[in-house]
Design a protein around this motif. Structure first.
Motif, PDB file in Angstrom:
ATOM      1  N   SER A 142       0.832  -1.202   0.000  1.00 11.00           N
ATOM      2  CA  SER A 142       0.000   0.000   0.000  1.00 11.00           C
ATOM      3  C   SER A 142       0.869   1.255   0.000  1.00 11.00           C
ATOM      4  N   HIS A 212      -4.062  -3.423  -3.872  1.00 14.71           N
ATOM      5  CA  HIS A 212      -4.308  -2.186  -3.134  1.00 14.71           C
ATOM      6  C   HIS A 212      -5.156  -1.213  -3.947  1.00 14.71           C
ATOM      7  N   PHE A 215      -9.108  -1.816  -4.005  1.00 13.27           N
ATOM      8  CA  PHE A 215      -9.676  -1.486  -2.694  1.00 13.27           C
ATOM      9  C   PHE A 215      -9.620   0.024  -2.434  1.00 13.27           C
ATOM     10  N   SER A 216      -8.460   0.615  -2.772  1.00 11.92           N
ATOM     11  CA  SER A 216      -8.259   2.041  -2.512  1.00 11.92           C
ATOM     12  C   SER A 216      -9.199   2.890  -3.376  1.00 11.92           C
ATOM     13  N   ARG A 219     -12.573   3.018  -1.801  1.00 12.91           N
ATOM     14  CA  ARG A 219     -12.552   3.935  -0.656  1.00 12.91           C
ATOM     15  C   ARG A 219     -12.614   5.382  -1.131  1.00 12.91           C
ATOM     16  N   THR A 220     -11.798   5.686  -2.137  1.00 12.70           N
ATOM     17  CA  THR A 220     -11.718   7.054  -2.647  1.00 12.70           C
ATOM     18  C   THR A 220     -13.060   7.512  -3.197  1.00 12.70           C
ATOM     19  N   GLY A 222     -15.819   6.551  -2.163  1.00 12.24           N
ATOM     20  CA  GLY A 222     -16.739   6.759  -1.043  1.00 12.24           C
ATOM     21  C   GLY A 222     -17.537   5.551  -0.607  1.00 12.24           C
ATOM     22  N   VAL A 223     -17.045   4.332  -0.895  1.00 12.23           N
ATOM     23  CA  VAL A 223     -17.741   3.133  -0.407  1.00 12.23           C
ATOM     24  C   VAL A 223     -17.424   2.993   1.082  1.00 12.23           C
ATOM     25  N   CYS A 224     -18.390   3.348   1.930  1.00 16.39           N
ATOM     26  CA  CYS A 224     -18.077   3.410   3.358  1.00 16.39           C
ATOM     27  C   CYS A 224     -18.945   2.503   4.217  1.00 16.39           C
ATOM     28  N   VAL A 229     -17.831  -2.616   2.207  1.00 15.80           N
ATOM     29  CA  VAL A 229     -16.385  -2.591   2.394  1.00 15.80           C
ATOM     30  C   VAL A 229     -15.850  -4.028   2.441  1.00 15.80           C
ATOM     31  N   ARG A 233     -13.231  -5.923  -0.348  1.00 17.74           N
ATOM     32  CA  ARG A 233     -12.014  -6.670   0.010  1.00 17.74           C
ATOM     33  C   ARG A 233     -11.985  -8.033  -0.691  1.00 17.74           C
TER      34      ARG A 233
END
Lengths: 259, 246
Positions: A142, A212, A215-216, A219-220, A222-224, A229, A233
């Motif tokens: 990462s 990475h 997944f990243s 996140r960026t 906005g999957v929260c 989440v 993964r």
């Protein structure tokens, strides 16, 4: 606020509403205000959005590319006809040409923005620590996305030179069905053990980059929600291992089974 | 126990600093890390030398003042603790301990281990509040909030602004701090009203202070004394993207 709004004894506001206290107004280096969208691309979150969207588009491309490559695992005769037919089909399709321009633009944007982001981050960090053990609190891949990406870029240059350039500008032999014989070119290139080794190592780098990156990107964007989440993964692992192992399998198979 | 310290000494913002060696031959393992620094400072005062400056306040792990890098990790070798909650029993007799200030361009070193974390204050000033009229206290049940939503908002609000997330981030990103402050208000009905402006103002302020990008390495979550979840960063991104789109 005029002085008449203040209680003369306590000096506090008599009216409801936000009190303009000079002590709590922003003392920023840059004035805080909502700017028009014209320079929104310079913000950190927007730059990461661009990395995420270009990255996910490239992820989609890898799936299509891998499906094409898997034809090389067919029996020799069938693979040669099938793969050359597929190559001809793609090279004659105008939509594939348009998408290929978009693809090159995406790769360039992903790499250029990675560079811009890295430069800003170096600047944000400033002085190095004399003694640095921060690595224990995160996964190595990462932190090394730039390095892994550079390996992939290096691989792409070799890869495009050996196959894309040959198809576009080289002179390919003709197979017995009268099609340009990309299959024989691929088999010839994969005869070299060194080439296969470098190819496989680059696919390992790609696998970690995807692990990475996928997944990243989620996140960026906005999957929260904890449930999504978890899915991201799992899908990220399956996707990254599937893509890198799938791509690595083809040259290994060709090298050991056909030559 | 005997401890060798290598402490970053820097007289002020404009002077350059360096690591200075100190030998502490008689450290009690039950001392907190800050008490160990206090004994060093007492010795330095007796020797008429300038004591080591470091930030500290409550010394019970809730104020977030005592930020420093200890042996290359924010707040020392333990995860999810502040420096004041670190005790010398976490080290071995004869250990050499490196003590450095938090490093980030947005956190300039003021003196020795003290850094200027006012960039965080300016991020809060940019939007980390609700412009609500604070008249008489309203009836508590007039705005229903589900228990799990209230808990989630409180988990985010637990951030003490210590700056360990920035110090441990390879990009010196303030994403975890800013996200915690945004989420805390974004989840509650009072905060939702100004949500769109808040996220854009606070993110813009975070950028203009010179913090880096979030690479989602999740190191911040490991070092955070309040165990603030990195999922708040994802929520900040969600809120930010939504504010741009709508």
């Amino acid at each position: 606020m005029s002085n008449s709004d203040l209680d003369p004894e306590t000096n506090l506001s008599l009216v409801d509403g936000p009190v303009e206290n000079p002590d709590i107004t922003p003392t920023s280096k840059e004035a805080v205000e909502l700017r028009p969208a014209k320079n929104w691309l310079s913000g950190t979150l927007s730059q990461k959005n661009l990395m995420a969207l270009t990255g996910l588009f490239l992820c989609l491309f890898l799936v299509v590319h891998l499906l094409g490559n898997l034809q090389l695992l067919l029996p020799k005769e069938a693979a040669q006809w099938q793969f050359n037919f597929y190559s001809k089909l793609l090279s004659e399709n105008i939509f594939i040409h348009l998408i290929s321009y978009l693809l090159f633009a995406t790769i360039v944007a992903h790499a250029v923005y990675a560079l811009l982001i890295t430069i800003r981050n170096r600047r944000a960090h400033g002085t190095r620590y004399e003694y640095d053990r921060r690595g224990v609190s995160s996964k190595w891949y990462s932190r090394k996305m730039g390095l892994l990406g550079t390996v992939i870029l290096f691989f792409l240059i070799i890869h495009l030179r050996d196959f894309w350039y040959e198809v576009q500008f080289g002179h390919l032999p003709i197979d017995k069905d009268g099609q340009e014989d990309l299959y024989t070119l691929v088999v010839t290139v994969y005869r070299s053990g060194w080439y296969v080794l470098i190819y496989v190592l680059c696919m390992v780098a790609l696998g970690y980059h995807l692990l990475h990156g996928f997944f990243s990107a989620a996140r960026t964007l906005g999957v929260c929600h904890p449930r999504f989440v978890g899915w991201v993964r799992v899908i990220g692992w399956i996707y990254s291992v599937g893509i890198s192992a799938g791509f690595a399998l083809v040259p290994i198979y060709v090298h050991f089974a056909l030559s | 126990m005997r401890i060798q310290l290598k402490i970053w000494r820097q007289q002020n913002r404009s002077k350059s600093g360096q690591l200075v060696n100190y030998d502490l031959p008689d450290v009690n393992p039950d001392m907190s890390f800050l008490e160990m620094l206090d004994t060093l400072n007492e010795r330095l005062v007796r020797q008429r030398e300038r004591p080591v400056e470091f930030d500290h306040d409550c010394r019970e792990g809730i104020c977030g003042q005592c930020g420093m890098m200890i042996n290359g990790r924010a707040h020392g070798p333990l995860s999810n603790t502040t420096t004041c909650q670190l005790h010398m029993r976490a080290f071995r007799d004869g250990d050499t301990i490196y003590v450095e200030p938090f490093r980030a361009t947005a956190f300039p070193v003021k003196c020795d281990l003290k850094v200027d974390r006012s960039a965080f204050d300016r991020i809060i000033q940019a939007g980390g509040y609700t412009s609500a009229s604070t008249g008489g206290a309203p009836e508590a049940n007039s705005i229903p909030i589900a228990h799990d939503v209230a808990e989630a908002a409180f988990d985010a609000a637990a951030c003490i602004g210590c700056g360990a997330c920035v110090a441990t981030c390879k990009n010196s990103s303030a994403a975890l701090f800013t996200a915690a402050k945004i989420t805390h208000l974004a989840l509650l009905p009072q905060g939702k009203i100004e949500g769109r402006q808040r996220v854009r103002r606070m993110v813009r302020q975070m950028d203009s202070e010179g913090f880096g990008h979030c690479s989602n390495t999740e190191a911040c979550q490991v070092e955070c004394p309040q165990q603030i979840s990195v999922l708040h960063i994802a929520r900040m991104n969600w809120e930010y993207n939504r504010s741009l789109a709508m």
